[in-house]
Design a protein around this motif. Sequence first.
Motif, PDB file in Angstrom:
ATOM      1  N   ARG A  44       0.830  -1.219   0.000  1.00 29.02           N
ATOM      2  CA  ARG A  44       0.000   0.000   0.000  1.00 29.02           C
ATOM      3  C   ARG A  44       0.858   1.260   0.000  1.00 29.02           C
ATOM      4  O   ARG A  44       0.349   2.372   0.029  1.00 29.02           O
ATOM      5  CB  ARG A  44      -0.950   0.006   1.198  1.00 29.02           C
ATOM      6  CG  ARG A  44      -1.953  -1.130   1.201  1.00 29.02           C
ATOM      7  CD  ARG A  44      -3.160  -0.836   2.091  1.00 29.02           C
ATOM      8  NE  ARG A  44      -2.827  -0.450   3.451  1.00 29.02           N
ATOM      9  CZ  ARG A  44      -2.564  -1.294   4.447  1.00 29.02           C
ATOM     10  NH1 ARG A  44      -2.552  -2.608   4.217  1.00 29.02           N
ATOM     11  NH2 ARG A  44      -2.286  -0.851   5.662  1.00 29.02           N
ATOM     12  N   LYS A  45       2.174   1.069   0.025  1.00 30.60           N
ATOM     13  CA  LYS A  45       3.138   2.174  -0.060  1.00 30.60           C
ATOM     14  C   LYS A  45       2.942   3.209   1.049  1.00 30.60           C
ATOM     15  O   LYS A  45       2.991   4.421   0.821  1.00 30.60           O
ATOM     16  CB  LYS A  45       3.075   2.842  -1.439  1.00 30.60           C
ATOM     17  CG  LYS A  45       3.432   1.889  -2.578  1.00 30.60           C
ATOM     18  CD  LYS A  45       3.281   2.533  -3.935  1.00 30.60           C
ATOM     19  CE  LYS A  45       3.723   1.608  -5.051  1.00 30.60           C
ATOM     20  NZ  LYS A  45       2.905   0.376  -5.167  1.00 30.60           N
ATOM     21  N   LEU A  46       2.745   2.719   2.249  1.00 30.86           N
ATOM     22  CA  LEU A  46       2.681   3.617   3.399  1.00 30.86           C
ATOM     23  C   LEU A  46       4.038   4.275   3.597  1.00 30.86           C
ATOM     24  O   LEU A  46       5.076   3.693   3.287  1.00 30.86           O
ATOM     25  CB  LEU A  46       2.275   2.852   4.656  1.00 30.86           C
ATOM     26  CG  LEU A  46       0.779   2.585   4.811  1.00 30.86           C
ATOM     27  CD1 LEU A  46       0.528   1.616   5.953  1.00 30.86           C
ATOM     28  CD2 LEU A  46       0.019   3.884   5.043  1.00 30.86           C
ATOM     29  N   GLU A 105      -7.137   1.745   1.797  1.00 30.94           N
ATOM     30  CA  GLU A 105      -7.032   2.128   3.205  1.00 30.94           C
ATOM     31  C   GLU A 105      -8.393   2.236   3.896  1.00 30.94           C
ATOM     32  O   GLU A 105      -8.471   2.567   5.072  1.00 30.94           O
ATOM     33  CB  GLU A 105      -6.296   3.472   3.329  1.00 30.94           C
ATOM     34  CG  GLU A 105      -4.870   3.471   2.793  1.00 30.94           C
ATOM     35  CD  GLU A 105      -3.894   2.734   3.690  1.00 30.94           C
ATOM     36  OE1 GLU A 105      -4.295   2.289   4.788  1.00 30.94           O
ATOM     37  OE2 GLU A 105      -2.723   2.581   3.280  1.00 30.94           O
ATOM     38  N   GLU A 123      -2.334   1.128  -3.407  1.00 27.57           N
ATOM     39  CA  GLU A 123      -2.037   2.234  -2.504  1.00 27.57           C
ATOM     40  C   GLU A 123      -3.274   2.948  -1.971  1.00 27.57           C
ATOM     41  O   GLU A 123      -3.216   3.666  -0.973  1.00 27.57           O
ATOM     42  CB  GLU A 123      -1.096   3.254  -3.173  1.00 27.57           C
ATOM     43  CG  GLU A 123      -1.607   3.849  -4.460  1.00 27.57           C
ATOM     44  CD  GLU A 123      -1.061   3.167  -5.679  1.00 27.57           C
ATOM     45  OE1 GLU A 123      -0.660   3.862  -6.630  1.00 27.57           O
ATOM     46  OE2 GLU A 123      -1.045   1.920  -5.704  1.00 27.57           O
ATOM     47  N   LEU A 124      -4.434   2.716  -2.623  1.00 18.78           N
ATOM     48  CA  LEU A 124      -5.674   3.348  -2.165  1.00 18.78           C
ATOM     49  C   LEU A 124      -6.440   2.501  -1.151  1.00 18.78           C
ATOM     50  O   LEU A 124      -7.393   2.984  -0.542  1.00 18.78           O
ATOM     51  CB  LEU A 124      -6.598   3.633  -3.353  1.00 18.78           C
ATOM     52  CG  LEU A 124      -6.197   4.718  -4.346  1.00 18.78           C
ATOM     53  CD1 LEU A 124      -7.317   4.943  -5.343  1.00 18.78           C
ATOM     54  CD2 LEU A 124      -5.866   6.020  -3.648  1.00 18.78           C
ATOM     55  N   GLU A 127     -11.773   5.228  -1.189  1.00 16.01           N
ATOM     56  CA  GLU A 127     -11.506   4.548  -2.459  1.00 16.01           C
ATOM     57  C   GLU A 127     -12.741   3.924  -3.106  1.00 16.01           C
ATOM     58  O   GLU A 127     -12.801   3.794  -4.339  1.00 16.01           O
ATOM     59  CB  GLU A 127     -10.408   3.493  -2.285  1.00 16.01           C
ATOM     60  CG  GLU A 127     -10.761   2.323  -1.383  1.00 16.01           C
ATOM     61  CD  GLU A 127     -10.365   2.531   0.073  1.00 16.01           C
ATOM     62  OE1 GLU A 127     -10.163   1.536   0.775  1.00 16.01           O
ATOM     63  OE2 GLU A 127     -10.292   3.706   0.500  1.00 16.01           O
ATOM     64  N   TRP A 181      -0.756  12.417   3.280  1.00 15.54           N
ATOM     65  CA  TRP A 181      -1.714  11.925   2.287  1.00 15.54           C
ATOM     66  C   TRP A 181      -3.131  11.839   2.830  1.00 15.54           C
ATOM     67  O   TRP A 181      -4.110  11.896   2.077  1.00 15.54           O
ATOM     68  CB  TRP A 181      -1.273  10.573   1.742  1.00 15.54           C
ATOM     69  CG  TRP A 181      -1.234   9.440   2.730  1.00 15.54           C
ATOM     70  CD1 TRP A 181      -0.138   8.999   3.427  1.00 15.54           C
ATOM     71  CD2 TRP A 181      -2.315   8.590   3.123  1.00 15.54           C
ATOM     72  NE1 TRP A 181      -0.473   7.943   4.232  1.00 15.54           N
ATOM     73  CE2 TRP A 181      -1.806   7.658   4.067  1.00 15.54           C
ATOM     74  CE3 TRP A 181      -3.666   8.510   2.780  1.00 15.54           C
ATOM     75  CZ2 TRP A 181      -2.598   6.681   4.672  1.00 15.54           C
ATOM     76  CZ3 TRP A 181      -4.459   7.537   3.384  1.00 15.54           C
ATOM     77  CH2 TRP A 181      -3.916   6.639   4.316  1.00 15.54           C
ATOM     78  N   LYS A 220      -2.005   8.236  -3.057  1.00 16.41           N
ATOM     79  CA  LYS A 220      -2.711   7.675  -1.903  1.00 16.41           C
ATOM     80  C   LYS A 220      -3.885   8.554  -1.493  1.00 16.41           C
ATOM     81  O   LYS A 220      -4.868   8.074  -0.915  1.00 16.41           O
ATOM     82  CB  LYS A 220      -1.759   7.483  -0.712  1.00 16.41           C
ATOM     83  CG  LYS A 220      -0.858   6.280  -0.846  1.00 16.41           C
ATOM     84  CD  LYS A 220      -0.096   5.962   0.424  1.00 16.41           C
ATOM     85  CE  LYS A 220      -0.979   5.400   1.507  1.00 16.41           C
ATOM     86  NZ  LYS A 220      -1.546   4.075   1.193  1.00 16.41           N
TER      87      LYS A 220
END
Length: 551
Positions: free
Chosen positions: A173-175, A290, A287-288, A294, A484, A521
């Motif tokens: 998720r590229k946190l 969360e 990455e969305l 989304e 973000w 994000k």
Amino acid sequence: MELHDENSFKIRSYQSAVNTLERGEDIQIVGKSISELQDIGGIGKSIAEVIFSLGEAGIHAYLEELLQKTPSGILEVLEVKGLGPKKVKVLWEEMNITSTHELMEACQAGQVAKIKGFGEKTQESIIQVLEFKAANQGKWLYADIEDAISDLLDNLSKLNSINDIVTVGEYARKLEIITEVEFLIATADRKGVFEALVKIQGIAFNDKKSSPFKWRGKLLNPELSLVIHLTSKGDFVKEKILRTGSKAHLLYPIEGNLPFADILKTGDFQSEQEVYQAVGLSWIPEELREGFFEFDWAKEAQSLLEEKDLKGILHNHSTYSDGKHTLRQMAEYCKELGYEYLGISDHSRTASYAGGLDIDKVAKQHREIDELNKELAPFKIFKGIESDILTDGSLDYPDEVLASFDFIVSSIHSGLSMDRKKATARLLKAIENPYTTILGHPTGRLLLRREGYPIDHQAIIDACATYQVVIEINANPWRLDLDWRWVHYALEKGVKLSINPDAHAMEGYADMRYGVLVGRKGGLTADMTFNALSLDEITQYFNERKSKSRK
């Protein structure tokens, strides 16, 4: 050296050498002889010998001597923000504090506040810094582990017993901060995979915490918790969605208020796209996922920002202030990368610690920009400044100087201990200033190093919408500020965002990709990204804004 009361002139010469090497342009020290090192301005014979020894052996007799008489824990204490060598020396000599653990205990007992020169405020500040450090133990910036994870993925992909492999969890998720890295492997031979993992260099197995379907252990360099999930080829798609999405994403209520994850029970899916299509949605990028916005986004599925959408780079520093490379070098490299324009925004005069520009220096830089623009056309350098927001919220420089810039990045660099009400009021006043074009790194945070100052994000974004101020997403991996989690709200309010690397050297331009990740994000699109404007479009924008600010 300061800790042990070494000669002050000697200390100053070492600090001067450090400054020379840090701020020098393309200084190469590896492989140079002692005499060649002495040819570098500010490097004398004795320091050249030290540099040579450090390069050859990684140690020097003088450094060894200092380290031998310094408890190892003192080096940790020296890293505590707000404690210089003099204060650390006092703590060591008067209270025998030689570790951060002992320092915390002394602060919690109220003993540090009683020492002359410290007081309650310093003691509370130390506690906050140590608590922040403890809370972030074992965590890493996404950018700092990217290469190591890529290498590990390559090694795992070569195993004969696997059918497929992907990263999942917070890394997928590229946190911005990673506490644990997870992989998902499809295999028909779990035992074979476990046996093969033992031979992989750089990872350590934890037998007690593992199970037949889950390998647990850690990556050794950097040291980071590592989990490898094992599944069958047929369940790979389902498991990928379950292991990648956050809890909020998986439990998001869809038709009939059933959790989204329940759709995985309804059939066999050959791709993630099929899973999302089953609930009438477009595919949602990792990455969305969360559980934030989304699912609404997926009903329209606007294209997210990509690096190729960016046309220019704003908020950069040169040797005019604290940058490593000259204005020409920064511009030529920016042009070489394929961008249409560069915004140069060195520090303003209040930031004297960073070589902030006095008014005469501003005029000199503007003359150089004019000459370079003639030479580099159609590429263009815009005249900017990173103006300090002073404690009362006003900008650095009188209005006539502010009016000479094409754009102004207004940022806070000092007075970071204000409470939420005062910090917000300070930013609001700067936003209301007609010369503010971009609000730079809104909270001043340094991830894993320093908390940002507390601000009312909603009030700040609302004000930027009212006064048409762009908000920066500072792409430096230590900042990634605006967070973000507030990007989507800014977009809802019609506030444009600018991806800026805050580059202090040419290589800093590479950080733009991390700003893009943060923007994505939050749902950022190219049409809401300020520096996705073409050269002609942003020139017109700056001209129109300058015209308004003069009225």
